[in-house]
Design a protein around this motif. Structure first.
Motif, PDB file in Angstrom:
ATOM      1  N   PRO A  31      -6.924   5.228  12.561  1.00  0.00           N
ATOM      2  CA  PRO A  31      -7.829   4.073  12.552  1.00  0.00           C
ATOM      3  C   PRO A  31      -7.407   2.997  11.557  1.00  0.00           C
ATOM      4  O   PRO A  31      -7.000   3.299  10.431  1.00  0.00           O
ATOM      5  CB  PRO A  31      -9.168   4.700  12.142  1.00  0.00           C
ATOM      6  N   ILE A  32      -7.515   1.763  11.986  1.00  0.00           N
ATOM      7  CA  ILE A  32      -7.194   0.625  11.124  1.00  0.00           C
ATOM      8  C   ILE A  32      -7.949  -0.587  11.658  1.00  0.00           C
ATOM      9  O   ILE A  32      -7.964  -0.841  12.866  1.00  0.00           O
ATOM     10  CB  ILE A  32      -5.661   0.372  11.096  1.00  0.00           C
ATOM     11  N   SER A  33      -8.568  -1.335  10.772  1.00  0.00           N
ATOM     12  CA  SER A  33      -9.293  -2.540  11.168  1.00  0.00           C
ATOM     13  C   SER A  33      -8.311  -3.614  11.608  1.00  0.00           C
ATOM     14  O   SER A  33      -7.240  -3.758  11.015  1.00  0.00           O
ATOM     15  CB  SER A  33     -10.112  -3.086   9.991  1.00  0.00           C
ATOM     16  N   PRO A  34      -8.672  -4.380  12.637  1.00  0.00           N
ATOM     17  CA  PRO A  34      -9.935  -4.388  13.397  1.00  0.00           C
ATOM     18  C   PRO A  34      -9.872  -3.623  14.720  1.00  0.00           C
ATOM     19  O   PRO A  34     -10.576  -3.982  15.657  1.00  0.00           O
ATOM     20  CB  PRO A  34     -10.136  -5.879  13.654  1.00  0.00           C
ATOM     21  N   SER A  35      -9.051  -2.559  14.769  1.00  0.00           N
ATOM     22  CA  SER A  35      -8.927  -1.797  16.022  1.00  0.00           C
ATOM     23  C   SER A  35      -9.684  -0.475  15.971  1.00  0.00           C
ATOM     24  O   SER A  35      -9.671   0.275  16.944  1.00  0.00           O
ATOM     25  CB  SER A  35      -7.452  -1.502  16.314  1.00  0.00           C
ATOM     26  N   SER A  36     -10.326  -0.153  14.846  1.00  0.00           N
ATOM     27  CA  SER A  36     -10.868   1.195  14.649  1.00  0.00           C
ATOM     28  C   SER A  36     -11.848   1.616  15.729  1.00  0.00           C
ATOM     29  O   SER A  36     -11.945   2.809  16.067  1.00  0.00           O
ATOM     30  CB  SER A  36     -11.549   1.292  13.277  1.00  0.00           C
ATOM     31  N   GLU A  37     -12.585   0.657  16.291  1.00  0.00           N
ATOM     32  CA  GLU A  37     -13.554   1.020  17.329  1.00  0.00           C
ATOM     33  C   GLU A  37     -12.874   1.570  18.583  1.00  0.00           C
ATOM     34  O   GLU A  37     -13.505   2.306  19.350  1.00  0.00           O
ATOM     35  CB  GLU A  37     -14.415  -0.190  17.699  1.00  0.00           C
ATOM     36  N   VAL A  38     -11.622   1.214  18.798  1.00  0.00           N
ATOM     37  CA  VAL A  38     -10.899   1.789  19.939  1.00  0.00           C
ATOM     38  C   VAL A  38     -10.701   3.286  19.718  1.00  0.00           C
ATOM     39  O   VAL A  38     -10.940   4.104  20.613  1.00  0.00           O
ATOM     40  CB  VAL A  38      -9.541   1.085  20.152  1.00  0.00           C
ATOM     41  N   ALA A  39     -10.279   3.657  18.505  1.00  0.00           N
ATOM     42  CA  ALA A  39     -10.110   5.078  18.182  1.00  0.00           C
ATOM     43  C   ALA A  39     -11.447   5.809  18.263  1.00  0.00           C
ATOM     44  O   ALA A  39     -11.539   6.910  18.823  1.00  0.00           O
ATOM     45  CB  ALA A  39      -9.510   5.223  16.783  1.00  0.00           C
ATOM     46  N   ALA A  79      -4.085   2.635  19.435  1.00  0.00           N
ATOM     47  CA  ALA A  79      -4.578   1.326  18.996  1.00  0.00           C
ATOM     48  C   ALA A  79      -4.297   1.164  17.517  1.00  0.00           C
ATOM     49  O   ALA A  79      -4.428   2.114  16.736  1.00  0.00           O
ATOM     50  CB  ALA A  79      -6.080   1.197  19.265  1.00  0.00           C
ATOM     51  N   THR A  80      -3.917  -0.046  17.141  1.00  0.00           N
ATOM     52  CA  THR A  80      -3.585  -0.291  15.750  1.00  0.00           C
ATOM     53  C   THR A  80      -3.695  -1.781  15.453  1.00  0.00           C
ATOM     54  O   THR A  80      -4.185  -2.559  16.277  1.00  0.00           O
ATOM     55  CB  THR A  80      -2.174   0.239  15.447  1.00  0.00           C
ATOM     56  N   SER A  81      -3.253  -2.159  14.266  1.00  0.00           N
ATOM     57  CA  SER A  81      -3.209  -3.564  13.883  1.00  0.00           C
ATOM     58  C   SER A  81      -1.996  -3.764  12.975  1.00  0.00           C
ATOM     59  O   SER A  81      -1.238  -2.821  12.752  1.00  0.00           O
ATOM     60  CB  SER A  81      -4.510  -3.966  13.181  1.00  0.00           C
ATOM     61  N   LEU A 104       0.223   0.310  23.999  1.00  0.00           N
ATOM     62  CA  LEU A 104      -0.095   0.117  22.582  1.00  0.00           C
ATOM     63  C   LEU A 104      -1.070  -1.052  22.461  1.00  0.00           C
ATOM     64  O   LEU A 104      -0.729  -2.176  22.806  1.00  0.00           O
ATOM     65  CB  LEU A 104       1.156  -0.227  21.772  1.00  0.00           C
ATOM     66  N   TYR A 105      -2.262  -0.785  21.979  1.00  0.00           N
ATOM     67  CA  TYR A 105      -3.227  -1.853  21.741  1.00  0.00           C
ATOM     68  C   TYR A 105      -3.053  -2.354  20.305  1.00  0.00           C
ATOM     69  O   TYR A 105      -3.270  -1.604  19.352  1.00  0.00           O
ATOM     70  CB  TYR A 105      -4.652  -1.339  21.952  1.00  0.00           C
ATOM     71  N   ASP A 106      -2.659  -3.600  20.186  1.00  0.00           N
ATOM     72  CA  ASP A 106      -2.523  -4.234  18.876  1.00  0.00           C
ATOM     73  C   ASP A 106      -3.648  -5.253  18.739  1.00  0.00           C
ATOM     74  O   ASP A 106      -3.579  -6.339  19.326  1.00  0.00           O
ATOM     75  CB  ASP A 106      -1.152  -4.909  18.761  1.00  0.00           C
ATOM     76  N   VAL A 107      -4.694  -4.885  17.994  1.00  0.00           N
ATOM     77  CA  VAL A 107      -5.794  -5.816  17.740  1.00  0.00           C
ATOM     78  C   VAL A 107      -5.401  -6.571  16.475  1.00  0.00           C
ATOM     79  O   VAL A 107      -5.576  -6.077  15.352  1.00  0.00           O
ATOM     80  CB  VAL A 107      -7.134  -5.068  17.584  1.00  0.00           C
ATOM     81  N   GLN A 108      -4.875  -7.769  16.668  1.00  0.00           N
ATOM     82  CA  GLN A 108      -4.200  -8.489  15.582  1.00  0.00           C
ATOM     83  C   GLN A 108      -5.145  -8.934  14.463  1.00  0.00           C
ATOM     84  O   GLN A 108      -6.298  -9.275  14.695  1.00  0.00           O
ATOM     85  CB  GLN A 108      -3.520  -9.739  16.138  1.00  0.00           C
ATOM     86  N   ARG A 109      -4.618  -8.933  13.265  1.00  0.00           N
ATOM     87  CA  ARG A 109      -5.273  -9.495  12.094  1.00  0.00           C
ATOM     88  C   ARG A 109      -4.214 -10.281  11.318  1.00  0.00           C
ATOM     89  O   ARG A 109      -3.024 -10.250  11.656  1.00  0.00           O
ATOM     90  CB  ARG A 109      -5.847  -8.391  11.223  1.00  0.00           C
TER      91      ARG A 109
END
Length: 382
Positions: A31-39, A79-81, A104-109
């Motif tokens: 888990p890592i913000s802002p992708s943690s909700e995917v996990a 999923a990650t960032s 790979l879901y990269d929810v960018q920050r």
């Protein structure tokens, strides 16, 4: 039409719903913000569908587990960032060379490094394309709504399976945490693409898990198949999966990994247009900057300026034909993005038409505004 259900949900939850609808049954991640909700969503939902969630010790092992699951025949995602996608890049290269489908879901920050963990950015465009070493191509999609998070997740898995490649889903903090009403549509029969299997009766002597002629990928079997042996390696290999570092083979493998995507760009590239029919000014954008761009179009139109917008849903391979069409049609193109001009640089590569290319950029962790795009046009117009 398959069953549909309306839900008010967050983008990161819609990602999970879309992945499961596409047939994904394995998630490994950290888990890592802002992708943690995917996990979190994958941990909650996958077991309901017979799937497996594993929280790994870091992103390096997460990507390795993803490839292992794909090799074993599962549709897999993570999923990650920012910092996480950097750590995954080495094994991303292994997935590209081994031609293992996964998403790979990269929810960018914002970045670089840990940056501002909860602030939006679109700074991973080049990371997605060139983050791992060596020559290759890649597929990356950028959602601009929660509905996109669901629908394009299905598309991402289909592309991964069809072209036997990791696909990057280039979301961003704004879209990942946005809440909207979404129609969860059960995919139609035949809409879901699964990896190509060997023809019935294929023997071990006939089976080739890789193909380097033309641009079509070879069929796969899962590791452990009782009838056919599946070899894989991150080293340059031949059609049997055996190490073959001859100059001729290195050359043809490199070209194949690129051509199997680039020569199918017309099938992969997705774009959307807004009021471009008569536009003299076209805003090019993707992801969370799309809504600001559409509003900027409306502002300019209200002032009598013929404006339109081109949205890049597929960002890699870069939709060259659509961008060239915009550059040829418009007197001015404004590229709006939350970085210093990564997309603008790509647009300029195709500008053989003397079109004025302007930029509207922001890197302070705040969403770009419609007025900023309007000002960028008015400040730079000839």
């Amino acid at each position: 039409m398959g069953k549909t259900e309306k839900r008010f949900m967050e983008g990161n939850d819609a990602i999970v719903a879309g992945a499961i609808a596409a047939g994904a049954r394995f998630f490994a991640g950290y888990p890592i913000s802002p992708s943690s909700e995917v996990a979190k969503g994958a941990a909650r939902e996958l077991p309901k569908h017979g799937g497996i969630y594993i929280q790994m010790e870091d992103e390096i092992s997460s990507m390795a587990a993803l490839l292992g699951a794909s090799l074993a025949g599962k549709k897999a995602f993570t999923a990650t960032s920012g910092p996480g996608i950097s750590l995954m890049s080495e094994n991303l290269g292994l997935g590209i060379m081994s031609e293992l489908p996964c998403v790979l879901y990269d929810v960018q920050r914002s970045g670089p490094s840990t940056g501002a963990a909860t602030k939006p950015a679109q700074g991973d465009l080049m990371q997605a394309r060139y983050g791992t070493h060596g020559d290759h191509s890649i597929i990356a999609l950028a959602p601009s709504s929660v509905q996109d998070c669901y629908d394009l997740s299905i598309t991402a898995f289909n592309l991964a399976e069809k072209y036997r490649t990791p696909v990057i889903f280039l979301a961003d903090e704004v879209i990942g945490h946005l809440r909207e009403t979404v129609v969860l549509r059960e995919p139609e029969p035949g809409e879901i693409i699964n990896r190509k299997a060997p023809a019935p009766g294929t023997t071990q002597s006939d089976f080739r898990p890789y193909n380097y002629e033309g641009t079509e990928v070879a069929p796969m079997v899962a590791v452990g198949d009782r009838n056919l042996l599946m070899r894989t390696t991150g080293s340059t290999h031949d059609e049997k999966g055996e190490f073959r570092p001859t100059p001729e083979n290195i050359n043809r493998v490199t070209h194949f990994l690129t051509d199997k995507i680039e020569k199918h760009a017309d099938e992969i590239d997705i774009t959307r247009e807004y009021k471009t029919e008569d536009a003299d000014v076209i805003i090019i954008s993707s992801g969370c900057s799309v809504r600001s761009s559409m509003s900027a179009v409306d502002v300019l139109r209200s002032e009598g300026i013929k404006a339109g917008m081109l949205q890049l849903v597929t960002v890699w391979p870069m939709p060259e034909k659509a961008i060239r069409k915009a550059l040829k049609q418009a007197k001015t193109v404004v590229v709006a993005e939350l970085n210093l001009g990564q997309l603008a640089g790509e647009v300029r590569k195709f500008n053989d038409y003397g079109c004025q290319v302007l930029q509207a950029n922001r890197t302070d962790g705040v969403l770009i505004t419609p007025q900023q795009i309007v000002d960028a046009y008015k400040g730079g117009k000839k």
